[in-house]
Design an enzyme around this catalytic site. Structure first.
Site, PDB file in Angstrom:
ATOM      1  N   GLY A  72      19.803  60.187  41.889  1.00 29.02           N
ATOM      2  CA  GLY A  72      19.428  60.532  40.433  1.00 29.02           C
ATOM      3  C   GLY A  72      19.995  59.659  39.448  1.00 29.02           C
ATOM      4  O   GLY A  72      19.999  59.896  38.300  1.00 29.02           O
ATOM      5  N   SER A  73      20.173  58.321  39.988  1.00 31.92           N
ATOM      6  CA  SER A  73      20.626  57.389  38.840  1.00 31.92           C
ATOM      7  C   SER A  73      19.737  57.185  37.699  1.00 31.92           C
ATOM      8  O   SER A  73      19.989  56.887  36.597  1.00 31.92           O
ATOM      9  CB  SER A  73      20.968  56.027  39.557  1.00 31.92           C
ATOM     10  OG  SER A  73      20.058  55.543  40.099  1.00 31.92           O
ATOM     11  N   ASN A 103       6.094  58.051  37.481  1.00 35.42           N
ATOM     12  CA  ASN A 103       6.823  57.609  38.659  1.00 35.42           C
ATOM     13  C   ASN A 103       7.639  56.198  38.177  1.00 35.42           C
ATOM     14  O   ASN A 103       7.156  55.401  37.593  1.00 35.42           O
ATOM     15  CB  ASN A 103       6.232  57.672  39.780  1.00 35.42           C
ATOM     16  CG  ASN A 103       7.013  57.277  40.934  1.00 35.42           C
ATOM     17  OD1 ASN A 103       8.078  57.874  41.266  1.00 35.42           O
ATOM     18  ND2 ASN A 103       6.545  56.409  41.629  1.00 35.42           N
ATOM     19  N   HIS A 136       8.982  53.002  40.256  1.00 31.79           N
ATOM     20  CA  HIS A 136       8.744  52.462  41.607  1.00 31.79           C
ATOM     21  C   HIS A 136       9.570  51.117  41.782  1.00 31.79           C
ATOM     22  O   HIS A 136       9.198  50.066  40.712  1.00 31.79           O
ATOM     23  CB  HIS A 136       7.215  52.366  42.082  1.00 31.79           C
ATOM     24  CG  HIS A 136       7.023  51.797  43.421  1.00 31.79           C
ATOM     25  ND1 HIS A 136       7.160  52.460  44.537  1.00 31.79           N
ATOM     26  CD2 HIS A 136       6.890  50.541  43.803  1.00 31.79           C
ATOM     27  CE1 HIS A 136       6.842  51.924  45.760  1.00 31.79           C
ATOM     28  NE2 HIS A 136       6.834  50.546  45.296  1.00 31.79           N
ATOM     29  N   GLY A 167      -2.812  58.819  44.457  1.00 32.87           N
ATOM     30  CA  GLY A 167      -2.940  57.952  45.723  1.00 32.87           C
ATOM     31  C   GLY A 167      -1.204  57.639  45.724  1.00 32.87           C
ATOM     32  O   GLY A 167      -0.312  58.296  45.276  1.00 32.87           O
TER      33      GLY A 167
HETATM   34  C1  GAR Z   1      14.916  54.165  42.776  1.00 38.05           C
HETATM   35  O1  GAR Z   1      14.843  52.820  43.131  1.00 38.05           O
HETATM   36  C2  GAR Z   1      13.317  54.631  42.693  1.00 38.05           C
HETATM   37  O2  GAR Z   1      12.561  53.231  42.126  1.00 38.05           O
HETATM   38  C3  GAR Z   1      12.966  54.611  44.071  1.00 38.05           C
HETATM   39  O3  GAR Z   1      14.125  55.373  44.644  1.00 38.05           O
HETATM   40  C4  GAR Z   1      15.346  55.002  44.007  1.00 38.05           C
HETATM   41  C5  GAR Z   1      15.839  56.484  43.400  1.00 38.05           C
HETATM   42  O4  GAR Z   1      17.204  56.249  42.984  1.00 38.05           O
HETATM   43  N1  GAR Z   1      11.649  55.581  44.315  1.00 38.05           N
HETATM   44  C6  GAR Z   1      10.889  55.021  45.233  1.00 38.05           C
HETATM   45  O5  GAR Z   1      10.985  54.101  46.194  1.00 38.05           O
HETATM   46  C7  GAR Z   1       9.427  55.955  45.219  1.00 38.05           C
HETATM   47  N2  GAR Z   1       8.499  55.281  45.904  1.00 38.05           N
HETATM   48  P1  GAR Z   1      17.678  57.163  42.072  1.00 38.05           P
HETATM   49  O6  GAR Z   1      17.795  58.831  42.747  1.00 38.05           O
HETATM   50  O7  GAR Z   1      19.037  56.746  42.001  1.00 38.05           O
HETATM   51  O8  GAR Z   1      17.051  57.252  40.755  1.00 38.05           O
END
Ligand code: GAR
Length: 196
Positions: free
Chosen positions: A11-12, A108, A110, A144
């Site tokens: 959740g950063s 989202n 990514h 998608g």
């Molecule tokens: C983030 O880097 C995000 O871009 C990635 O998961 C991480 C979550 O970090 N998402 C994906 O890979 C989606 N395909 P967080 O929980 O610390 O925000």
């Protein structure tokens, strides 16, 4: 703008959104945070801020986001008054039952320069491919996998001595700036549309 956040992990990015709200650079409020993982730290972060949280019951499926679970998620988000849904490290594919309730209102983040490296652990994909730069993208969610229209993206260089961890950490620094900026952009567009 009232935001709802869905996340599966640390959740950063949600924290970065909260920080932008606190700093007055994003005019929004996070009303609810939902996770498919009851142990996810994102829920802890939200609880510590007094934000409503909930666990999405995915009926024992490891990766699928079952239709009933999507309907329940949509209902909870609606009940909390959510206007924009932010996926922040949410690792299941969102489909029609949720998309139809929030058309062009699900975002989202990514960790790659889409359309390059969709899917999981994109920073590892970038390292394996030997590219000299990757980055991160905020996009609208469609049916998608990481394919919807791009809202903002920013490049991040890959260093010769990067490990998967160091590269992901550098991408995340940019993500934490990019996500609040993208939400601001979408909120401004929605508000301009409403006042027309
Ligand atoms: C983030 O880097 C995000 O871009 C990635 O998961 C991480 C979550 O970090 N998402 C994906 O890979 C989606 N395909 P967080 O929980 O610390 O925000």
């Amino acid at each position: 703008m009232v935001l709802g956040v869905l996340g599966s992990g640390s959740g950063s990015n949600m924290q970065a959104i909260l920080d932008a709200i606190d700093a007055g650079t994003l005019d929004a409020r996070i009303a609810i945070v939902l996770s498919d993982n009851p142990e996810a730290y994102i829920l802890e972060r939200a609880r510590s801020r007094g934000i409503e949280t909930g666990v999405i019951d995915c009926r024992g499926f490891k990766t699928k986001f079952p239709e009933e679970a999507q309907q329940e998620t949509a209902a909870r988000l609606k009940a909390a008054g959510v206007e924009i849904v932010c996926l922040a490290g949410f690792l299941r594919l969102v489909k029609a039952p949720l998309l139809e309730v929030f058309p062009e209102r699900i975002l989202n983040i990514h960790p790659a320069l889409l359309p390059a490296f969709p899917g999981l652990e994109s920073w590892k994909q970038a390292l394996d491919a030997g590219v000299s730069e990757t980055g991160c993208t905020v996009h609208f969610v469609d049916e998608g996998m990481d394919t919807g229209p791009i809202i903002l993206q920013e490049a991040v260089p890959v260093m010769a001595d990067d490990t998967a961890e160091s590269l992901h950490a550098r991408i995340q620094l940019v993500e934490h700036r990019l996500y609040p900026a993208a939400i601001r952009k979408v909120a401004d567009q929605l508000q301009a549309g409403m006042s027309r």
